[in-house]
Design an enzyme around this catalytic site. Sequence first.
Site, PDB file in Angstrom:
ATOM      1  N   ASN A   1     -39.213  10.602  23.661  1.00 27.61           N
ATOM      2  CA  ASN A   1     -39.089  10.456  25.047  1.00 27.61           C
ATOM      3  C   ASN A   1     -38.071   9.439  25.391  1.00 27.61           C
ATOM      4  O   ASN A   1     -38.243   8.149  25.556  1.00 27.61           O
ATOM      5  CB  ASN A   1     -40.480  10.340  25.719  1.00 27.61           C
ATOM      6  CG  ASN A   1     -40.433  10.404  27.363  1.00 27.61           C
ATOM      7  OD1 ASN A   1     -39.384  10.297  27.717  1.00 27.61           O
ATOM      8  ND2 ASN A   1     -41.602  10.413  27.666  1.00 27.61           N
TER       9      ASN A   1
ATOM     10  N   HIS B   1     -38.366  18.048  30.954  1.00 29.99           N
ATOM     11  CA  HIS B   1     -38.565  16.371  30.552  1.00 29.99           C
ATOM     12  C   HIS B   1     -39.217  16.598  29.021  1.00 29.99           C
ATOM     13  O   HIS B   1     -40.278  17.116  28.924  1.00 29.99           O
ATOM     14  CB  HIS B   1     -39.279  15.744  31.520  1.00 29.99           C
ATOM     15  CG  HIS B   1     -39.516  14.424  31.160  1.00 29.99           C
ATOM     16  ND1 HIS B   1     -38.609  13.453  30.159  1.00 29.99           N
ATOM     17  CD2 HIS B   1     -40.881  13.634  30.792  1.00 29.99           C
ATOM     18  CE1 HIS B   1     -39.108  12.538  30.200  1.00 29.99           C
ATOM     19  NE2 HIS B   1     -40.406  12.492  30.223  1.00 29.99           N
TER      20      HIS B   1
ATOM     21  N   CYS C   1     -39.486   9.001  34.515  1.00 23.40           N
ATOM     22  CA  CYS C   1     -39.006  10.198  33.752  1.00 23.40           C
ATOM     23  C   CYS C   1     -38.446  11.647  34.557  1.00 23.40           C
ATOM     24  O   CYS C   1     -37.853  12.180  34.132  1.00 23.40           O
ATOM     25  CB  CYS C   1     -39.942  10.806  32.681  1.00 23.40           C
ATOM     26  SG  CYS C   1     -40.594   9.425  31.466  1.00 23.40           S
TER      27      CYS C   1
END
Length: 304
Positions: A259, A229, A89
């Site tokens: 996500n 993020h 990520c």
Amino acid sequence: MVDTNDEWILSRTGIRERRILKEPGKATSDMATEAVKGLLKKTGTDVSEIELLIVATTTPDMQFPATANIVCDKLGTNHIMSYDIGAACSGFLFALTTASKFIESGTIKKAVVVGADKMSSIIDYTDRTTCVIFGDGAGAVLLEATNEETGVLDAILKSDGSGRHFLHQKAGGSLQPATHETVDNKLHSVYQEGKTVFKFAVTNMANAAEEIMKRNNLTSEDVAWLVPHQANKRIIDATADRMGLSPEKVMVNIERFGNTTAATIPLCLWEWENKLKKDDNIVLAAFGGGFTWGATYVKWSYNS
Ligand SMILES: CC(C)(COP(=O)(O)OP(=O)(O)OC[C@H]1O[C@@H](n2cnc3c(N)ncnc32)[C@H](O)[C@@H]1OP(=O)(O)O)[C@@H](O)C(=O)NCCC(=O)NCCS
């Protein structure tokens, strides 16, 4: 598919919807190529001007070659430098810094950095602890040489391999190549110990964001935007709190995309671009598998 409900998902994660690439035969490179095509069109850039293309991804089309090479081929460009970066990520931040260093050193003039992940290809849709979180997406940015004091000005990038036990894909690599058994045991999907990941993410993402502000003498008033993020709304809120930022300064679209791993930050920039002004101080912050994490200080280069 699993025993869950909208209220649980929304209150624990902030996610309402996700986008899933369902078309057979389509992969991460297809989303990445679409993103880059849109970017080149919008910026009036000819593909021949691009000297470096990096794809940050955890879901490459295949183990090799690099998805970046496949994207270049689909764009109709070759004989340039292209490669993937795997930092889960946080991949987009690692790729952004790498590309900016090539430009700062004078090696190249223009680079494209893509964050793209087809998370649905490694999600077990019978595992309620992961299947409600992840989605598919891609975003891309163009970096170019300038004499102005804008662009990627500073970055803190960290990793801690001892965290690998809490978030990983067990099989499919050289440690456990694919067998009937690994498939039967669903070892090709994301394995996550959510609580542990949550704690590390809150601490490290907020620490990195605070540190980058301190060492660049930025107060909360100086920061125009936080681009976090999009892993969990609660992690985003904790980071913004630590930076002393009000919610209006925080880009949040987790509600509609979930996500998307390496794609979350460029997807935010894409959505908020028309609000960004030249010289805006922007802090990008991420946390991901590895563990990896970091924060990047960007001064926006133009009025949209
Ligand atoms: C995954 C995450 C949302 C879970 O939230 P949480 O508040 O930690 O929840 P827990 O794991 O403690 O589970 C609480 C309960 O909800 C249950 N639960 C888990 N997933 C559920 C779901 N989708 N629907 C309903 N209940 C669920 C658990 O079984 C547990 O039940 P129990 O109390 O009876 O044992 C959260 O830990 C998280 O966001 N972690 C970080 C993940 C992340 O950011 N990953 C990517 C890093 S880049």
